[in-house]
Design a protein around this motif. Structure first.
Motif, PDB file in Angstrom:
ATOM      1  N   VAL B 169       0.840  -1.199   0.000  1.00 10.13           N
ATOM      2  CA  VAL B 169       0.000   0.000   0.000  1.00 10.13           C
ATOM      3  C   VAL B 169       0.880   1.255   0.000  1.00 10.13           C
ATOM      4  O   VAL B 169       0.650   2.193  -0.764  1.00 10.13           O
ATOM      5  CB  VAL B 169      -0.955  -0.029   1.223  1.00 10.13           C
ATOM      6  N   ARG B 170       1.925   1.257   0.840  1.00 10.48           N
ATOM      7  CA  ARG B 170       2.841   2.405   0.875  1.00 10.48           C
ATOM      8  C   ARG B 170       3.482   2.629  -0.480  1.00 10.48           C
ATOM      9  O   ARG B 170       3.563   3.741  -0.985  1.00 10.48           O
ATOM     10  CB  ARG B 170       3.960   2.171   1.909  1.00 10.48           C
ATOM     11  N   GLU B 173       0.828   3.943  -3.046  1.00 12.71           N
ATOM     12  CA  GLU B 173       0.476   5.344  -2.765  1.00 12.71           C
ATOM     13  C   GLU B 173       1.609   6.262  -3.230  1.00 12.71           C
ATOM     14  O   GLU B 173       1.362   7.315  -3.818  1.00 12.71           O
ATOM     15  CB  GLU B 173       0.217   5.510  -1.260  1.00 12.71           C
ATOM     16  N   SER B 174       2.847   5.820  -3.029  1.00 13.20           N
ATOM     17  CA  SER B 174       4.000   6.625  -3.431  1.00 13.20           C
ATOM     18  C   SER B 174       4.129   6.693  -4.958  1.00 13.20           C
ATOM     19  O   SER B 174       4.416   7.749  -5.528  1.00 13.20           O
ATOM     20  CB  SER B 174       5.237   6.019  -2.769  1.00 13.20           C
ATOM     21  N   LYS B 177       2.028   9.304  -6.707  1.00 15.72           N
ATOM     22  CA  LYS B 177       2.254  10.701  -6.315  1.00 15.72           C
ATOM     23  C   LYS B 177       2.287  11.629  -7.538  1.00 15.72           C
ATOM     24  O   LYS B 177       1.727  12.699  -7.532  1.00 15.72           O
ATOM     25  CB  LYS B 177       3.564  10.800  -5.525  1.00 15.72           C
ATOM     26  N   MET B 209      -6.327   1.143   4.424  1.00 14.89           N
ATOM     27  CA  MET B 209      -6.717   1.925   3.248  1.00 14.89           C
ATOM     28  C   MET B 209      -7.860   2.857   3.611  1.00 14.89           C
ATOM     29  O   MET B 209      -8.888   2.404   4.109  1.00 14.89           O
ATOM     30  CB  MET B 209      -7.193   0.952   2.152  1.00 14.89           C
ATOM     31  N   THR B 213      -5.637   8.270   4.823  1.00 16.35           N
ATOM     32  CA  THR B 213      -4.243   7.805   4.843  1.00 16.35           C
ATOM     33  C   THR B 213      -3.731   7.432   3.446  1.00 16.35           C
ATOM     34  O   THR B 213      -2.539   7.531   3.186  1.00 16.35           O
ATOM     35  CB  THR B 213      -4.096   6.578   5.771  1.00 16.35           C
ATOM     36  N   THR B 214      -4.620   6.973   2.557  1.00 17.97           N
ATOM     37  CA  THR B 214      -4.179   6.579   1.207  1.00 17.97           C
ATOM     38  C   THR B 214      -5.119   7.207   0.172  1.00 17.97           C
ATOM     39  O   THR B 214      -5.781   6.503  -0.591  1.00 17.97           O
ATOM     40  CB  THR B 214      -4.194   5.044   1.059  1.00 17.97           C
ATOM     41  N   ARG B 216      -4.605   8.673  -2.651  1.00 15.02           N
ATOM     42  CA  ARG B 216      -4.351   8.420  -4.079  1.00 15.02           C
ATOM     43  C   ARG B 216      -4.827   7.035  -4.485  1.00 15.02           C
ATOM     44  O   ARG B 216      -5.380   6.856  -5.554  1.00 15.02           O
ATOM     45  CB  ARG B 216      -2.860   8.581  -4.377  1.00 15.02           C
ATOM     46  N   ILE B 217      -4.615   6.043  -3.624  1.00 12.89           N
ATOM     47  CA  ILE B 217      -5.109   4.694  -3.948  1.00 12.89           C
ATOM     48  C   ILE B 217      -6.641   4.708  -4.004  1.00 12.89           C
ATOM     49  O   ILE B 217      -7.239   4.107  -4.894  1.00 12.89           O
ATOM     50  CB  ILE B 217      -4.618   3.654  -2.909  1.00 12.89           C
ATOM     51  N   CYS B 218      -7.267   5.420  -3.081  1.00  8.16           N
ATOM     52  CA  CYS B 218      -8.739   5.468  -3.080  1.00  8.16           C
ATOM     53  C   CYS B 218      -9.250   6.140  -4.349  1.00  8.16           C
ATOM     54  O   CYS B 218     -10.223   5.666  -4.963  1.00  8.16           O
ATOM     55  CB  CYS B 218      -9.242   6.193  -1.837  1.00  8.16           C
ATOM     56  N   TRP B 220      -7.611   6.297  -7.188  1.00  4.06           N
ATOM     57  CA  TRP B 220      -7.288   5.351  -8.275  1.00  4.06           C
ATOM     58  C   TRP B 220      -8.361   4.264  -8.358  1.00  4.06           C
ATOM     59  O   TRP B 220      -8.837   3.931  -9.445  1.00  4.06           O
ATOM     60  CB  TRP B 220      -5.907   4.726  -7.993  1.00  4.06           C
TER      61      TRP B 220
END
Lengths: 250, 250
Positions: B169-170, B173-174, B177, B209, B213-214, B216-218, B220
């Protein structure tokens, strides 16, 4: 500009070295001495945080994972082609390469680590061992290092690796039944992937490969070893003997 | 003619279903019920001796391994392209896909097997268990089935999987960016690979998630889920609830 961080012309390093040499590409060679743990030094981790070799740097862009590096080199420098022209043969090439990466290669590597790295790692003092292990970024690699720094793999684990190698040998001998090279009529990245594992078998598991039982693999190995690109890759420095000697291990 | 042997639109099956639907390709769907162990039946093993899904059959040619199937589909049916035009972005696409295949996906799968398959497999009688296990061709799969048919993964193994998911996940998310999609400005096979793992996280590891906290993933996940190809793949039958019910498990 191409730069390659690599170790001896064996295992995953030889995979990319063969690809570069088959394509006659000029590159700056950065030798990483695995027996001196240079792959876990901060200078190298700044380039490849996973602490494994090889790493390609092309015009400042870092590319990791030997099979992906080779796909990249073949796309960025298409001549001579190292992928079959046909999509189905390319899929076969990738299926075999993935099998070598995921099963066949790790099995050979387990036997290799046991014979080469266990004598080295098990001599470390407790303090050195703690320090060395703390620097290995990937968990599965750290566990593998911890194993060879300790009692090494069990007889059962080594027997299991031997069984997996026997299976890989059977599959490869069978693949070569109707073709000269693994993915079809042309030498490809699948043959290069196999060159990471096959040349070490006569030494590591001599009973699994012979002109009588695996004639096609033996013929394949001779044909591959005669290629100019393969010979040029094999001519790259091998400092294992001098390092082992300097460390008092031979 | 294209035929796909697949299970529910999750995990590695959804990976190939999305690719087919994004390209608007017609195919014959062969549903394989994993909860009834159809993937280990002789009829299926005759097509894919590894006993895993999905398997593509194109004009009689069998292609296995979901990531390789997707590369094949993109080469055999290039429009719309699901690989970036640039070789460096394609390398990034493959590095991420390999990371999902080798680390991120197996970690999610361990938690998923524990919650979904342990209740099923641990109910088998000793005789059924022996029979089921004897039919699993791949050793690592057989061990995984033996684990969930027994006491399942230890708390330590589950904690380790959670740590690996947190790391995935980290990393994702990175990666997001500076770009909308994983390999660059276009939706690619790397995004499709991520779609095997990310949608199940809110249920399996809800604390890892969130929009806070995340973010960008959400974002996406919302953007990917709105694509017509992804929606069409998700609309494929999901027989897990009815199978669990028929087996008396819910």
């Amino acid at each position: 500009m191409l730069e390659l961080y690599h170790a001896e012309p064996i295992a995953n390093s030889v995979k990319v070295l063969i690809c570069l040499k088959e394509k006659n590409l000029e590159f700056i060679s950065h030798y990483v001495n695995l027996l001196r743990f240079e792959q876990h030094e901060p200078a190298y981790l700044a380039i490849n945080p996973d602490g494994v070799v090889p790493t390609l740097v092309h015009d400042g862009n870092v590319i990791t994972e030997s099979s992906i590096i080779n796909e990249y080199l073949d796309e960025a420098f298409p001549e001579p082609a190292l992928k079959p022209a046909n999509a189905l043969e390319r899929a076969r090439m990738r299926i075999w390469t993935k099998y070598v990466d995921d099963y066949f290669g790790p099995a050979v590597s387990r036997i290799g680590w046991h014979f080469l790295l266990h004598p080295l790692a098990s001599r470390l003092t407790a303090e050195e061992r703690r320090l060395r292990l703390s620097r290995v970024p990937l968990r599965d690699r750290r566990e593998k290092w911890a194993t060879v720094a300790g009692a090494s793999f069990t007889p059962e684990q080594l027997a299991e690796a031997r069984e997996q190698i026997a299976e890989g040998v059977r599959r490869m001998e069978s693949l070569l039944k109707n073709r000269l090279w693994i993915a079809g009529s042309e030498f490809s990245l699948a043959d290069i992937a196999s060159y990471c594992v096959i040349p070490s078998l006569p030494r590591l598991t001599p009973d699994l490969m012979s002109d009588l039982t695996t004639p096609r693999i033996c013929a394949w190995l001779r044909a591959a070893t005669q290629r100019a690109g393969v010979r040029a890759a094999l001519a790259m420095p091998n400092r294992i003997p001098e390092t082992l000697s300097a460390l008092g291990l031979v």
